[in-house]
Structure formats: C-alpha cells, structure tokens
Design a protein around this motif. Structure first.
Motif, mmCIF file in Angstrom:
data_model
loop_
_atom_site.group_PDB
_atom_site.id
_atom_site.type_symbol
_atom_site.label_atom_id
_atom_site.label_comp_id
_atom_site.label_asym_id
_atom_site.label_seq_id
_atom_site.Cartn_x
_atom_site.Cartn_y
_atom_site.Cartn_z
ATOM 1 N N SER A 100 101.217 -42.486 22.426
ATOM 2 C CA SER A 100 99.914 -42.375 21.764
ATOM 3 C C SER A 100 100.009 -41.526 20.499
ATOM 4 N N GLY B 82 96.838 -48.762 33.884
ATOM 5 C CA GLY B 82 95.909 -48.620 32.772
ATOM 6 C C GLY B 82 94.467 -48.521 33.224
ATOM 7 N N HIS C 198 91.661 -49.998 32.465
ATOM 8 C CA HIS C 198 90.829 -51.167 32.715
ATOM 9 C C HIS C 198 90.999 -51.667 34.156
ATOM 10 N N ASN D 267 98.820 -41.799 27.052
ATOM 11 C CA ASN D 267 99.974 -42.675 26.885
ATOM 12 C C ASN D 267 101.116 -41.942 26.184
ATOM 13 N N PRO E 158 94.970 -44.887 28.875
ATOM 14 C CA PRO E 158 94.222 -45.997 28.277
ATOM 15 C C PRO E 158 94.911 -47.342 28.445
ATOM 16 N N ARG E 159 96.195 -47.380 28.143
ATOM 17 C CA ARG E 159 96.964 -48.618 28.298
ATOM 18 C C ARG E 159 97.932 -48.481 29.464
ATOM 19 N N SER E 160 98.207 -49.580 30.142
ATOM 20 C CA SER E 160 99.204 -49.545 31.205
ATOM 21 C C SER E 160 100.555 -49.175 30.611
ATOM 22 N N GLN E 161 101.380 -48.511 31.407
ATOM 23 C CA GLN E 161 102.727 -48.185 30.945
ATOM 24 C C GLN E 161 103.666 -48.106 32.144
ATOM 25 N N ASP F 27 93.119 -39.607 24.110
ATOM 26 C CA ASP F 27 93.300 -40.504 25.258
ATOM 27 C C ASP F 27 92.516 -40.036 26.475
#
Length: 348
Positions: free
Chosen positions: A143, A118, A120, A140, A88-91, A149
C-alpha cells in the motif's frame, strides 16, 4: 478437553501446522466443535467499552482470519470473537512455510504477513455473524497509504461488526510497527476515528500494541490513546524475543506466541494500566484459568486465546470461563470488574 479433542489433536499436531489449522477450521464448519454457547454466570457477565459480554474470554484475531467459521465459533464458550486481520485488497501473505509449532515451549512462531481474502469477501461473511464479533484492521503490504488502509477497511466493514482493532503491532509486515510512534499513531487514529463517525452506529475502537516496547514507548502510546477517542487497548501482539526457547524452530523469523509470551505481555499490560484507565484486553500466553485470572488482576478487563488451543483444544475457552467463575467466587468478587487491576502493582 473433550474426547474428540483428545483423539484429534495429536493427529493434527502431526501435520504441517498451517494445514492442521485449516483442517481445524473445516472441522468446526462441519459441526464438530462445541455447541453450548457462551459460558456465563452473573459474575462473568461484564461490560467492555460498552459491549455486554457473557464472559470475558475472547478469541484472538488470526484464528479465523477470513471469518469463515463465525457460526460454529459463536456456539462455543467464547464471550466475544475477533476475526481478521482484514486488508482492503486480498493478499497471499509471506511464502510458506510460515507457521511453526514449538511444542517443547507450548508456543508457535508465525510470519503470515496478513494473508487474507480482503475486506469485500470478509464483510459478506460478517453479515451473518452472531454475538459480539470484532474485526482486526490491517494494511496491504504494498500500500502507498498504510494508515489510510485501516480507515478504508473500517468504512467498508464497520456496519457489520461490534468493535474494531487497529493492528499496528504485527511484526510480519515490514515497517508496520513504525506506526506506533507518536506522530504516525496520532494521524492514523485520527483517520480511523473520522471513518468511525461515518458509520450508521460508530463502534468501539481498540489499539493493539507490541510487547517489545520500552517504558517510554508504552507511556507515549498510552498518552496518544487517552486523547484519541479510542475505546481501549489490546496488550499484546506477538514478540520478536526468543529468550529461553528449547524448540528446534526457535530461530525461525516471525512473531512468537504462546507460553513464553505470558510474563512479558502481562508486564506490558500492567505498565500500560499505570498510564490509562481505558479498558485493556489481555492477550499473550493465556493457557489456563490461573493465567487468565492473573491477566485480569494485573489490569485486563477481558482476555483472548489463540495459541494455547493448539495444545488444549477449543474447549479451553469453556474450561477457563468456568474456572474464572470459581476463582472470582472464592476470592469474594461479585463481578469481573471488581477483580480488574487488584494486583497491577505486583508486575511493576
């Protein structure tokens, strides 16, 4: 192997492996890759969980994590592509160095830890895909709801892919493999399937499993898969085993891929097929036409490549697809489907 690959691969292998991989993707984006399109014949065209493949040779997840080279990869010989894993989120993933080349073993060890841009950013690139492209779904590292996720990424990206893979088998995110247990896996897949139903057009869902499972665990995962509504399985991810390695990097932490994984992953594939008739994608150590064919005859409806291209170049996909067509012809098979699982008993 093309002339360009003969010239460039030794140079790339002299560099840090992660830097070399980035340069390889850059070369593809600048037009230095093959551009013949998927290799196909009537024998090679096959159906995988409703996906009409030009050939059964696919690109495994991890090669193009961030979907930055979709256009050039779609012009290569692959019958299908899988990108990601996407979270979901960049990491940033784990600290470098985190990729190690084991040349003496025709293998690699990685401990990337789902480094990616991520969902998006990746989804925007997926909008420009060509051909059959799947997305490897990840969670993530920090998370509070890892199972959630997977559904979140599918909801966001699902309208721009042809299939999705639930990846609970990477060894590089702490406790991720715990999600392969029955209760956790049933709950996770239920959430993913519910998310799938919210898409404009639901996509085939695959489950990617680890090679380091015992007989009871394989049977349990197959039982969950058979009742979950998913479309297929992928066997297997990388292994934590280090049996028989010769390289100086053999002791590095992370998942081992490449030639040492071939027999282990193929045995898991054949054992899995004893418990399910869902289509299975065979991945792990495929470095030649003969090995791809062995996976198919052991029960794989399609195969995927990654580590072998470090040593043989991206044109390996074309070589394997063409070689498979010849082997199918020589053995009297009119299609890939006719060869799937004919030798599954030999691996028990």
């Amino acid at each position: 192997m093309t002339l360009l690959e003969r010239m460039s691969l030794p140079l790339l292998r002299s560099l840090d492996p992660e830097r070399a991989h980035a340069l390889g993707l850059l070369a593809l984006r600048t037009g230095l890759g093959p551009s013949l399109g998927p290799f196909t014949t009537p024998r090679l065209r096959t159906n995988l969980a409703g996906l009409a493949l030009e050939n059964p040779v696919g690109l495994a997840a991890g090669f193009d994590k961030n979907a930055t080279a979709l256009k050039p990869l779609s012009r290569s010989a692959f019958g299908f592509l899988e990108v990601g894993a996407a979270t979901p989120r960049s990491q940033p993933g784990n600290p470098k160095p985190r990729l190690f080349r084991l040349s003496e073993d025709a293998a690699a060890i990685n401990r990337f830890g789902f480094n990616n841009d991520g969902m998006h950013a990746i989804n925007e690139r997926l909008k420009h895909r060509r051909g059959i492209v799947g997305l490897n779904l990840g969670a993530n590292k920090d998370s509070d709801d890892r199972a959630g996720d997977f559904a979140k990424v599918l909801k966001h990206c699902g309208d721009n892919i042809e299939f999705a893979t639930v990846n609970v088998s990477s060894p590089n995110t702490e406790k991720l493999r715990d999600l392969q247990g029955r209760a956790a896996l049933e709950s996770l897949l239920q959430g993913v399937m519910e998310a799938n139903e919210t898409l404009d057009a639901p996509v085939p869902i695959f489950l990617k499993i680890a090679p380091d499972l015992n007989t009871d665990e394989i049977a349990e995962i197959a039982d969950v898969a058979n009742t979950s509504g998913i479309s297929g399985l992928i066997a297997t991810n990388t292994t934590l085993s280090r049996d028989g390695l010769k390289s100086a990097h053999a002791g590095e932490k992370g998942g081992l891929s490449g030639q040492p994984l071939f027999e282990k992953s193929t045995r898991v594939l054949a054992e899995l097929r004893q418990h399910t008739r869902l289509p299975i994608i065979g991945v792990g150590g495929v470095g030649s036409t003969e090995q791809a064919y062995l996976k198919i005859r052991a029960g794989a409806s399609a195969v995927q490549l990654y580590t072998a291209m470090v040593y043989h170049g991206i044109s390996l996909a074309n070589d394997i697809a063409g070689g498979l067509d010849e082997l199918l012809l020589n053995d009297g098979f009119a299609s890939v489907e006719e060869a799937v699982g004919v030798d599954e008993g030999l691996w028990r």
